[in-house]
Scaffold this motif. Structure first.
Motif, mmCIF file in Angstrom:
data_model
loop_
_atom_site.group_PDB
_atom_site.id
_atom_site.type_symbol
_atom_site.label_atom_id
_atom_site.label_comp_id
_atom_site.label_asym_id
_atom_site.label_seq_id
_atom_site.Cartn_x
_atom_site.Cartn_y
_atom_site.Cartn_z
ATOM 1 N N ASN A 93 0.850 -1.180 0.000
ATOM 2 C CA ASN A 93 0.000 0.000 0.000
ATOM 3 C C ASN A 93 0.893 1.240 0.000
ATOM 4 O O ASN A 93 1.655 1.459 0.943
ATOM 5 N N LEU A 94 0.803 2.047 -1.045
ATOM 6 C CA LEU A 94 1.718 3.171 -1.213
ATOM 7 C C LEU A 94 1.164 4.462 -0.637
ATOM 8 O O LEU A 94 1.486 5.556 -1.097
ATOM 9 N N LYS A 99 6.021 3.063 3.068
ATOM 10 C CA LYS A 99 5.654 1.894 2.270
ATOM 11 C C LYS A 99 6.274 1.965 0.877
ATOM 12 O O LYS A 99 6.671 0.945 0.311
ATOM 13 N N HIS A 100 6.354 3.161 0.322
ATOM 14 C CA HIS A 100 6.989 3.314 -0.988
ATOM 15 C C HIS A 100 8.462 2.931 -0.922
ATOM 16 O O HIS A 100 8.983 2.261 -1.824
ATOM 17 N N PHE A 137 4.788 -12.733 -7.642
ATOM 18 C CA PHE A 137 5.219 -12.177 -6.363
ATOM 19 C C PHE A 137 4.102 -11.382 -5.713
ATOM 20 O O PHE A 137 3.461 -10.550 -6.356
ATOM 21 N N ASP A 138 3.886 -11.639 -4.423
ATOM 22 C CA ASP A 138 2.979 -10.851 -3.594
ATOM 23 C C ASP A 138 3.793 -10.196 -2.490
ATOM 24 O O ASP A 138 4.429 -10.890 -1.681
ATOM 25 N N PHE A 139 3.798 -8.872 -2.452
ATOM 26 C CA PHE A 139 4.462 -8.115 -1.391
ATOM 27 C C PHE A 139 3.374 -7.595 -0.457
ATOM 28 O O PHE A 139 2.632 -6.667 -0.808
ATOM 29 N N LEU A 140 3.256 -8.188 0.719
ATOM 30 C CA LEU A 140 2.080 -7.969 1.559
ATOM 31 C C LEU A 140 2.409 -7.321 2.897
ATOM 32 O O LEU A 140 3.383 -7.683 3.562
ATOM 33 N N THR A 160 5.530 -15.078 -1.590
ATOM 34 C CA THR A 160 5.039 -14.007 -0.731
ATOM 35 C C THR A 160 6.198 -13.469 0.098
ATOM 36 O O THR A 160 6.917 -14.241 0.735
ATOM 37 N N ILE A 161 6.388 -12.167 0.062
ATOM 38 C CA ILE A 161 7.398 -11.514 0.884
ATOM 39 C C ILE A 161 6.684 -10.522 1.799
ATOM 40 O O ILE A 161 5.966 -9.639 1.325
ATOM 41 N N ALA A 162 6.860 -10.677 3.099
ATOM 42 C CA ALA A 162 6.294 -9.725 4.051
ATOM 43 C C ALA A 162 7.043 -8.399 3.924
ATOM 44 O O ALA A 162 8.272 -8.365 4.024
ATOM 45 N N THR A 163 6.301 -7.321 3.696
ATOM 46 C CA THR A 163 6.960 -6.039 3.452
ATOM 47 C C THR A 163 7.758 -5.556 4.663
ATOM 48 O O THR A 163 8.698 -4.774 4.502
ATOM 49 N N ARG A 164 7.419 -6.025 5.868
ATOM 50 C CA ARG A 164 8.191 -5.596 7.040
ATOM 51 C C ARG A 164 9.640 -6.055 6.955
ATOM 52 O O ARG A 164 10.509 -5.512 7.637
#
Length: 355
Positions: A93-94, A99-100, A137-140, A160-164
Motif C-alpha cells: 500500500n503506497l 511503504k513506498h 510475487f505478492d508483497f504484503l 510471498t514476501i512480508a513487506t516488514r
C-alpha cells in the motif's frame, strides 16, 4: 554482477543507476542482453538505447514510481511492464512514503534475482503461461487490525514476501532473535525461488529420487518438521551436512537454503571476476586456475569452489580488520559441497536443455 559502463562517457555504472553521475545520461536496463545502456530521448516516452541497434523502447511502468530502471519489451505500449515487473501481483500500500521505500527495496532485491535467473538461462513461466504453477510475487503488509502476520514463503509458484522485511531494523532484530548469521531481502528472494525451482527442475524434471538421495526424503511431514525445528535446537554437528541451521528443518528447506547459497556464490564471484579480482592465499595448490571463465555459464563446480573459498577468506579478513561481521559467515564442508554440486548440476542440465 558484471560491470557496466556509460556508452557516452565510459564512467563505471551500478546495476541500479538511473542516470550516469558523470555526464547525466539517462540509463535503462535491457533484460534480453542483461546490459545497462545509456538512452537517447526520442520524445513521446520513447528512448533509443545506445547499446542496441534495435528500435525505440519505453521504460517499465514502474519507472514512474522510481522503483525500476528496466525497459519494457520492444513494441510495448505506454503503461507496459518490464520482464521483471510482469511477475508482480500485489505490491505494498503506497499511501505513505515508508511503504513506498519498502517497495523500492523489495524491487532492488527482486530485480537482482531476475538478473541472476536470466544470466543462468533458467526456465520460468508467468501466471498467464502456467495458471497453476507460474511465478508471481505478492508483497504484503500485515493486517492493520493486528489480527495476524504475513509469512514469507512459497506456494506453487506464488512467492510471498512480508513487506516488514524491508525494514532494516526489524530484519536485523529478527536475525538476532532467530540466531541467524545472515538475513537480507535478497537472501529471502533467493531462498524462495529455490522452492520454485525444486518444483520445476526436481519434481517435474525427473530428478526427484536423485535429490532425495542427497537431501533426504521430502515426503516427511513438513508442518511437523518445522514445528520440531522451532521447538528444539538442531543437533550439534549440523554443519557437517547443512549450510545453515534452518536447512536441518526439512529436505525442502535444505534444498532452498542450498539453492540460495549457490546464487550467493555465483553472483558474488561474477562480481569479483568482473572487477578483475582473483584472490588466493599463498598456499601451494589452493590458487584458482588463471582463466576462470564465466561462473554463470561454463565454470566447473570445482573451479567455482577453488575461486570462492579464497575470496571469502580474504573478504572476511578485510571485514574483521574494520571490526565488521564476516562477509560470508558459513562453512562449506564436504557434505554441504555435495549438495551445492547437485544444485550446480541441476542448473547446468537446465541450461543444456534450454540451449
Amino acid at each position: 554482477m558484471k560491470t557496466f559502463a556509460c556508452q557516452v562517457c565510459g564512467t563505471l555504472l551500478s546495476f541500479e543507476n538511473t542516470k550516469c553521475e558523470q555526464c547525466g545520461a539517462v540509463l535503462g536496463f535491457l533484460p534480453e542482453t542483461t546490459t545497462l545502456s545509456a538512452l537517447r530521448p526520442l520524445g513521446a516516452g520513447l528512448w533509443q538505447p545506445l547499446e542496441a541497434s534495435e528500435g525505440p523502447r519505453r521504460f517499465c511502468a514502474n519507472h514512474d514510481h522510481g522503483v525500476c530502471n528496466w525497459l519494457a519489451p520492444p513494441g510495448a505500449q505506454a503503461g507496459g511492464f518490464c520482464l521483471a515487473c510482469q511477475f508482480n501481483r500485489l505490491i505494498p500500500n503506497l499511501s505513505s512514503p515508508e511503504k513506498h521505500e519498502q517497495w523500492r527495496k523489495l524491487e532492488v532485491a527482486k530485480h537482482r534475482l531476475i538478473y541472476t535467473i536470466l544470466r543462468l538461462k533458467l526456465p520460468f513461466k508467468t501466471r498467464l503461461q502456467d495458471p497453476l504453477g507460474g511465478l508471481v510475487f505478492d508483497f504484503l503488509d500485515d493486517p492493520p487490525d493486528a489480527s495476524g502476520s504475513i509469512v514469507t514463503g512459497h506456494d506453487n509458484g506464488v512467492i510471498t514476501i512480508a513487506t516488514r522485511e524491508a525494514d532494516d531494523a526489524y530484519r536485523e532484530r529478527m536475525r538476532v532473535d532467530m540466531g541467524e548469521y545472515y538475513r537480507t531481502l535478497l537472501g529471502h528472494f533467493r531462498h524462495e525461488i529455490g522452492h520454485y525451482y525444486w518444483n520445476i527442475l526436481v519434481r517435474d524434471g525427473g530428478r526427484l529420487e536423485a535429490c532425495r538421495r542427497v537431501f533426504g526424503d521430502d515426503r516427511s511431514d513438513y508442518a511437523s518438521a518445522l514445528h520440531a525445528h522451532y521447538q528444539h535446537p538442531p543437533v550439534a554437528n549440523w554443519q557437517e551436512k547443512h549450510v545453515t541451521a534452518y536447512a536441518t528443518a526439512h529436505p525442502w528447506e535444505d534444498f532452498a537454503e542450498t539453492w540460495a547459497h549457490y546464487f550467493h556464490i555465483i553472483a558474488t564471484l561474477d562480481t569479483a571476476l568482473s572487477c578483475g579480482m582473483t584472490i588466493g592465499p599463498q598456499i601451494a595448490g589452493t590458487l584458482p586456475p588463471p582463466d576462470l571463465g564465466d561462473p554463470y555459464a561454463d565454470m566447473t563446480f570445482d573451479d567455482i569452489m577453488a575461486a570462492w573459498v579464497p575470496l571469502t577468506y580474504a573478504v572476511n579478513g578485510l571485514n574483521r580488520s574494520m571490526g565488521l561481521a564476516d562477509f560470508y559467515p558459513f562453512v562449506l564442508t564436504a557434505g554441504v559441497r555435495l549438495k551445492l554440486a547437485f544444485v550446480h548440476d541441476l542448473v547446468r542440465e537446465a541450461q543444456r536443455k534450454g540451449a
